[in-house]
Write a protein that holds these residues in place. Structure first.
Motif, PDB file in Angstrom:
ATOM      1  N   THR A  73       0.850  -1.184   0.000  1.00 30.96           N
ATOM      2  CA  THR A  73       0.000   0.000   0.000  1.00 30.96           C
ATOM      3  C   THR A  73       0.894   1.245   0.000  1.00 30.96           C
ATOM      4  O   THR A  73       2.062   1.183   0.386  1.00 30.96           O
ATOM      5  CB  THR A  73      -0.915   0.022   1.233  1.00 30.96           C
ATOM      6  N   PRO A  74       0.351   2.407  -0.407  1.00 29.38           N
ATOM      7  CA  PRO A  74       1.163   3.632  -0.423  1.00 29.38           C
ATOM      8  C   PRO A  74       1.635   4.016   0.975  1.00 29.38           C
ATOM      9  O   PRO A  74       0.893   3.909   1.951  1.00 29.38           O
ATOM     10  CB  PRO A  74       0.198   4.674  -0.989  1.00 29.38           C
TER      11      PRO A  74
ATOM     12  N   ALA B 110      -4.265  12.155 -10.815  1.00 29.64           N
ATOM     13  CA  ALA B 110      -3.608  11.162  -9.959  1.00 29.64           C
ATOM     14  C   ALA B 110      -4.465  10.864  -8.736  1.00 29.64           C
ATOM     15  O   ALA B 110      -4.663   9.699  -8.365  1.00 29.64           O
ATOM     16  CB  ALA B 110      -2.236  11.663  -9.536  1.00 29.64           C
ATOM     17  N   ALA B 111      -4.970  11.913  -8.096  1.00 32.16           N
ATOM     18  CA  ALA B 111      -5.817  11.707  -6.919  1.00 32.16           C
ATOM     19  C   ALA B 111      -7.074  10.926  -7.285  1.00 32.16           C
ATOM     20  O   ALA B 111      -7.502  10.034  -6.540  1.00 32.16           O
ATOM     21  CB  ALA B 111      -6.189  13.053  -6.297  1.00 32.16           C
TER      22      ALA B 111
ATOM     23  N   GLY C  70      -6.369   7.327  -7.543  1.00 27.54           N
ATOM     24  CA  GLY C  70      -6.227   6.713  -6.239  1.00 27.54           C
ATOM     25  C   GLY C  70      -7.554   6.269  -5.655  1.00 27.54           C
ATOM     26  O   GLY C  70      -7.646   5.218  -5.008  1.00 27.54           O
ATOM     27  N   TYR C  71      -8.584   7.072  -5.881  1.00 28.17           N
ATOM     28  CA  TYR C  71      -9.918   6.707  -5.398  1.00 28.17           C
ATOM     29  C   TYR C  71     -10.586   5.701  -6.328  1.00 28.17           C
ATOM     30  O   TYR C  71     -11.205   4.733  -5.887  1.00 28.17           O
ATOM     31  CB  TYR C  71     -10.797   7.953  -5.277  1.00 28.17           C
TER      32      TYR C  71
ATOM     33  N   LYS D 278      -9.861   1.607  -6.825  1.00 29.12           N
ATOM     34  CA  LYS D 278     -10.475   0.675  -5.878  1.00 29.12           C
ATOM     35  C   LYS D 278     -11.957   0.475  -6.164  1.00 29.12           C
ATOM     36  O   LYS D 278     -12.596  -0.361  -5.536  1.00 29.12           O
ATOM     37  CB  LYS D 278     -10.293   1.200  -4.450  1.00 29.12           C
TER      38      LYS D 278
ATOM     39  N   GLU E 106      -2.076  13.898   1.021  1.00 35.95           N
ATOM     40  CA  GLU E 106      -1.442  12.698   0.480  1.00 35.95           C
ATOM     41  C   GLU E 106      -2.127  12.118  -0.749  1.00 35.95           C
ATOM     42  O   GLU E 106      -1.537  11.286  -1.444  1.00 35.95           O
ATOM     43  CB  GLU E 106      -1.397  11.599   1.547  1.00 35.95           C
ATOM     44  N   ALA E 107      -3.358  12.524  -1.026  1.00 33.16           N
ATOM     45  CA  ALA E 107      -4.153  11.839  -2.049  1.00 33.16           C
ATOM     46  C   ALA E 107      -3.480  11.839  -3.415  1.00 33.16           C
ATOM     47  O   ALA E 107      -3.567  10.866  -4.163  1.00 33.16           O
ATOM     48  CB  ALA E 107      -5.536  12.481  -2.139  1.00 33.16           C
TER      49      ALA E 107
ATOM     50  N   HIS F 240      -0.287   9.455  -3.385  1.00 34.31           N
ATOM     51  CA  HIS F 240      -0.750   8.078  -3.240  1.00 34.31           C
ATOM     52  C   HIS F 240      -1.455   7.612  -4.510  1.00 34.31           C
ATOM     53  O   HIS F 240      -1.268   6.480  -4.958  1.00 34.31           O
ATOM     54  CB  HIS F 240      -1.697   7.964  -2.044  1.00 34.31           C
ATOM     55  N   GLY F 241      -2.254   8.495  -5.088  1.00 31.85           N
ATOM     56  CA  GLY F 241      -2.947   8.130  -6.321  1.00 31.85           C
ATOM     57  C   GLY F 241      -1.996   7.897  -7.475  1.00 31.85           C
ATOM     58  O   GLY F 241      -2.214   7.013  -8.318  1.00 31.85           O
TER      59      GLY F 241
ATOM     60  N   MET G  87      -0.796   4.490  -8.245  1.00 26.14           N
ATOM     61  CA  MET G  87      -1.711   3.546  -8.866  1.00 26.14           C
ATOM     62  C   MET G  87      -1.442   3.384 -10.369  1.00 26.14           C
ATOM     63  O   MET G  87      -1.939   2.449 -10.994  1.00 26.14           O
ATOM     64  CB  MET G  87      -3.166   4.002  -8.669  1.00 26.14           C
TER      65      MET G  87
END
Length: 520
Positions: A24-25, A165-166, A169-170, A173, A358-359, A362-363, A366
């Motif tokens: 995980t990030p 990118a964010a 990240g959402y 999933k 961080e979003a 972290h994204g 992905m």
């Protein structure tokens, strides 16, 4: 394989990697330069995007600059918001410090190199780096990151829009979902609407499609300036009167007031006027801050950006009600007036304040899990031509804004020389964009100030010095009236404008898929 994602921000920079155990990030904390923030989701670590040049020419980075308040002792040695300066068309003049020249570009390069050294101290050797950039970033800015990665010896580099990118990240999933990210940070406002398409069985995301996006060059640093300007008007003062140290103090106070108002209806701070030896109290409530944002047209700009995304999505068969999640990221999304506007637009149930700091990083991690990200050009590409009779420029379009990339131009461009004996053919090639930004000016010392938002169309040459790009070296020299070269244009998956150039006289291919900005 070690993947590093770097969200290089105007105010704060976030660096993360994939945890080898949990897969995980994981946001990286560098003890020397990182700062902790308390958020609803827990503590996060960022690197303040700050640089200070000491008298011995050594450099101080990140949290050390902020915590030791180095910018207040000698402001001329203090660099902040240089990310936005780097992305701007006209950068402030380099500062001369102890016989050395420091430009926005060189300071940003030093900052990224420091991040790299911190990674080495953590015994991390990246095999792939993912940089995030604003939605409205021009190709020259992207090229700067590619050059940085090459200089650092990174085997593979990817670049992705920050808000996209964010959203990835959402969305990764939630295969098959439609997610809008509103990324409002220190320097830019970016929106991306992304739809994911799942493989059969829903086991893995195969493709992410960017449906719509919008942007404006305005952010938290502008809001801080507006708060200070509003205060100085109230006390009948000015930046000139409080001097540079007082101005830096006030900007810090304004930021603290803004942060307090994210959780409290009123905020109060004190500052000491070192020039006049007077202590002052600053009071600000949410209603007053909202009035400042309305007067500076920021909330109206946010409404327009939301309208643009919804309108573009509608043309692609995606309605407002199809948007399942509106994720707010970036520090400026903590401002209640910003949240309230977005909630009133979409409804409270769909709007979530996720990981504001961080979003994006972290994204970005992905990206390797996606087979393809289908995106489109936020700016058009064109050749700029001077019309001597009209004494104005005209533009020959190569690719229109909104074109999905990778893409190719259907028609070849045939060129002749203007003079007998001409040995080169040069073109002024660049990007055409509609820009919303806070008007930026610089004083004699290169300090940035900003005022109300302005809307304008801009042409930005791909060559950093606004020179024409040499697309062909001719041997033998050219003659007028004879078609000399054919140029085939395309945009690759990395959003780089490429050219293939064929000499019609010799039959030789002079350039094969060459990046336009590097043809010199």
């Amino acid at each position: 394989m070690t993947i590093i994602a770097i969200d290089f921000g105007t105010s704060n920079t976030v660096v993360c990697t994939v945890d080898p155990v949990t897969q995980t990030p994981r946001t990286l904390r560098f003890n020397a330069i990182s700062r902790g923030f308390e958020t609803p989701g827990g503590q996060v670590f960022v690197v303040p995007t700050l640089v200070y040049v000491q008298k011995d020419n050594s450099l101080v980075f990140g949290e050390k600059v902020r915590s030791q308040r180095l910018g207040f002792s000698q402001p001329e040695r203090f660099f902040q918001a240089f990310k936005r300066d780097l992305a701007a068309d006209f950068q402030p003049p380099p500062r001369q410090i102890d016989g050395n020249s420091y430009s926005a570009e060189s300071v940003a390069k030093l900052f990224i190199q420091e991040i790299w050294q911190q990674l080495a101290q953590e015994k991390l050797q990246p095999t792939q780096v993912i940089f995030t950039v604003p939605v409205g970033a021009f190709e020259r800015y992207l090229d700067w990151f590619r050059d940085i990665a090459q200089n650092l010896g990174v085997p593979e580099v990817q670049i992705v829009d920050e808000s996209t990118a964010a959203a990835l990240g959402y969305a990764v999933k939630r295969p098959g979902s439609v997610i809008l990210v509103v990324d409002f940070g220190g320097g830019t406002l970016d929106l991306s609407l992304v739809r994911t398409v799942a493989a059969k069985g829903g086991q893995k995301v195969l493709k992410a499609e960017v449906i719509a996006k919008s942007d404006a060059y305005v952010g938290g640093v502008d809001i801080d300036v507006w708060i200070v300007d509003n205060y100085l008007r109230q006390i009948n003062s000015s930046r000139e009167e409080v001097k540079e140290i007082g101005w830096q103090n006030l900007l810090e106070v304004a930021e603290r007031l803004k942060i307090q108002l994210s959780t409290a209806p009123e905020a109060k701070e004190s500052w000491f006027d070192d020039e006049n030896f007077i202590a002052h109290d600053l009071n600000l409530n949410r209603e007053e801050l909202e009035e400042i944002l309305e007067n500076q047209q920021l909330l109206e700009q946010l409404r327009q950006a939301l309208d643009e995304v919804v309108a573009v999505a509608y043309t692609k068969g995606v309605g407002k009600t199809d948007i399942e999640l509106v994720a707010l990221v970036g520090g400026s999304c903590l401002i209640p007036a910003v949240q309230q506007l977005i909630i009133s637009y979409f409804g409270k149930s769909r709007v979530k304040l996720g990981r504001p700091f961080e979003a994006i990083a972290h994204g970005a991690l992905m990206l390797p899990d996606l087979v393809e990200v289908e995106d489109y050009l936020q700016h058009g590409y064109a050749i700029r031509l001077w019309e001597p009779q009209m004494k104005t420029y005209s533009y020959f379009p190569l690719f229109e804004k909104g074109s999905k990339y990778p893409c190719q131009r259907d028609e070849l461009l045939t060129l002749q020389v203007a003079l007998d004996g001409q040995r080169e053919i040069r073109l002024d090639i660049g990007e055409v964009a509609d820009i919303s930004q806070a008007e930026v000016t610089f004083d004699s010392q290169g300090r940035m100030t900003s005022s109300q938002l302005e809307h304008q169309s801009q042409y930005r040459s791909l060559e950093s010095h606004h020179e024409q790009v040499c697309v062909a070296h001719l041997d033998p020299p050219g003659h007028t009236g004879i078609d000399r070269v054919e140029v085939f244009f395309e945009v690759n998956r990395g959003r780089v404008l490429l050219a293939t150039v064929k000499d019609l006289v010799t039959g030789r291919v002079l350039v094969e898929k060459g990046a336009i900005a590097k043809l010199q």
